[in-house]
Design a protein around this motif. Structure first.
Motif, PDB file in Angstrom:
ATOM      1  N   GLU A   1       0.877  -1.190   0.000  1.00 58.34           N
ATOM      2  CA  GLU A   1       0.000   0.000   0.000  1.00 58.34           C
ATOM      3  C   GLU A   1       0.903   1.226   0.000  1.00 58.34           C
ATOM      4  OE1 GLU A   1      -3.635  -1.669   2.838  1.00 58.34           O
ATOM      5  OE2 GLU A   1      -2.572   0.160   3.361  1.00 58.34           O
TER       6      GLU A   1
ATOM      7  N   VAL B   1      -4.433   6.174  -1.296  1.00 60.07           N
ATOM      8  CA  VAL B   1      -3.630   4.954  -1.192  1.00 60.07           C
ATOM      9  C   VAL B   1      -3.788   4.133  -2.471  1.00 60.07           C
ATOM     10  CG1 VAL B   1      -3.345   2.784   0.085  1.00 60.07           C
ATOM     11  CG2 VAL B   1      -3.846   4.884   1.319  1.00 60.07           C
TER      12      VAL B   1
ATOM     13  N   ARG C   1       2.516  -1.180   4.293  1.00 60.62           N
ATOM     14  CA  ARG C   1       2.044   0.175   3.987  1.00 60.62           C
ATOM     15  C   ARG C   1       3.228   1.127   4.040  1.00 60.62           C
ATOM     16  NH1 ARG C   1      -3.072   2.836   4.364  1.00 60.62           N
ATOM     17  NH2 ARG C   1      -2.837   5.066   4.706  1.00 60.62           N
TER      18      ARG C   1
END
Lengths: 247, 127
Positions: A10, A22, A91
């Protein structure tokens, strides 16, 4: 042949003055690859418009600092297996407390200018380049080496005080000032950081030392500089007026 | 959003992905807010003295309710946690034992826990 992990990368993407969003990328990666390798793969095979900073790939330049699953990391030395798991999420976000220029690239110019104000030299004699409580290097070779701070900005991103104060110097600058002061005893360096936005803004969360990838220990250096400043001020109280020195 | 701003103050209270130093930082702020609120309430109650015995007596009767006792216990817990962690911050912030701040945090937390249990026992069991 290493076992590959399927992961979802992400990436928080943003163009200047536009709201962030995102984007997800499904990747198959060797868990011993570093996070920066994954980001480069996205750039090479999925989206050539992705922007990020990197240079040396071995934790010397400090360019690839980012937030990985919420924690500040140098992505070039952060193996995937340390920050996620098979079928897990990775992420990646830009560092906090810096203006975002584009995607994962932040504007560090103000940070570098402040670092320069401390007059920190990038090299120091072996005995002075280390933290004072570390063992001394062997005396057979008395040379100089690069100091530990690579000016990556991870400490600034992790610091809660830097989160809310626009004028706070930040841990790296204060650590640099301590380094210079302990080397030179230059009172102007103490004067520079002995203010509300300098040494005394730190709230002792110790996040800077926790995320520092390079053995600088900014929190220890900030507290040591505070002690030096208080000692200097106390000495000044008991000096005759004509003996007092700044700050 | 990404730049420093006083509007980011709520991020101070987000412990996710952070290490024990930040947890102590958060706890110190929450307990400080609680103690400040208590001080304000305490002053209001003291103001009842000026309204005469009847007003004060009715408050004293209220003070025996379990809810107020729990509130008092929370104040004591906040005072102990804030005070002992404050000592740790004061010591380490002036360059003493800074390298051992984490061990000092565990020590102050354990000591706080023991003191809170002693006070709780005295308040609720009368011993």
């Amino acid at each position: 042949m290493p076992t590959l992990w399927k992961i979802t990368l992400e990436i928080l993407r943003q163009r200047q003055n536009q709201p962030p969003h995102v984007e997800l990328f499904e990747l198959e990666v060797d868990p011993d690859e570093n996070v920066l390798d994954c980001i480069e793969r996205v750039w090479a095979f999925h989206d050539r418009s992705l922007t990020f900073r990197h240079a040396c790939h071995h934790s010397t330049c400090g360019a690839c600092g980012m937030r990985v699953n919420g924690v500040e990391k140098l992505t070039c030395i952060t193996p995937v297996r340390e920050v996620t798991h098979p079928n897990g999420v990775l992420r990646v976000e830009p560092l906090r407390n810096f203006p975002v220029l584009s995607d994962l690239v932040v504007d560090v110019s103000g940070f570098f200018q402040r670092m320069e104000q401390t007059q920190l030299s990038s090299i120091a004699p072996l005995s002075q380049a280390k933290l004072p409580f570390e063992p001394n290097p062997p005396t057979i070779w008395q040379g100089q080496r690069l100091i530990d701070c690579i000016e990556c900005g991870l400490c600034v991103s992790a610091c809660p005080a830097a989160n809310t104060s626009t004028s706070y110097f930040g841990p790296a600058v204060l650590a640099a000032a301590q380094h210079v002061y302990r080397q030179t005893n230059n009172p102007t360096v103490m004067q520079l950081v002995n203010c509300a936005d300098g040494l005394w803004r730190c709230h002792s969360a110790y996040e800077c030392s926790a995320v520092c990838p390079s053995n600088v220990d900014p929190a220890w250096r900030i507290m040591d500089m505070r002690r030096a400043t208080v000692a200097h001020s106390l000495r000044n109280i008991f000096k005759r007026p004509n003996q007092k020195v700044a700050p | 959003m990404n730049q420093p701003s006083p509007r980011n103050i709520l991020r101070w209270f987000d412990p996710r992905h952070r290490q024990p130093g930040t947890w102590a930082f958060i706890l110190n702020r929450i307990t400080a807010l609680g103690l400040t609120l208590y001080l304000a309430m305490h002053l209001i109650v003291l103001g009842k003295l000026a309204q005469g015995p009847a007003a004060y007596d009715s408050f004293v009767a209220l003070a025996h309710s379990p809810l107020v006792k729990i509130g008092e216990m929370l104040v004591i817990a906040a005072g102990i946690l804030h005070g002992l962690n404050g000592l740790r911050v004061a010591i380490t912030s002036l360059g003493f034992a800074t390298r051992y701040q984490r061990q000092l945090l565990w020590a102050s937390t354990i000591l706080s826990g023991i003191l809170i249990l002693i006070f709780a026992r005295a308040m609720f069991l009368g011993g």
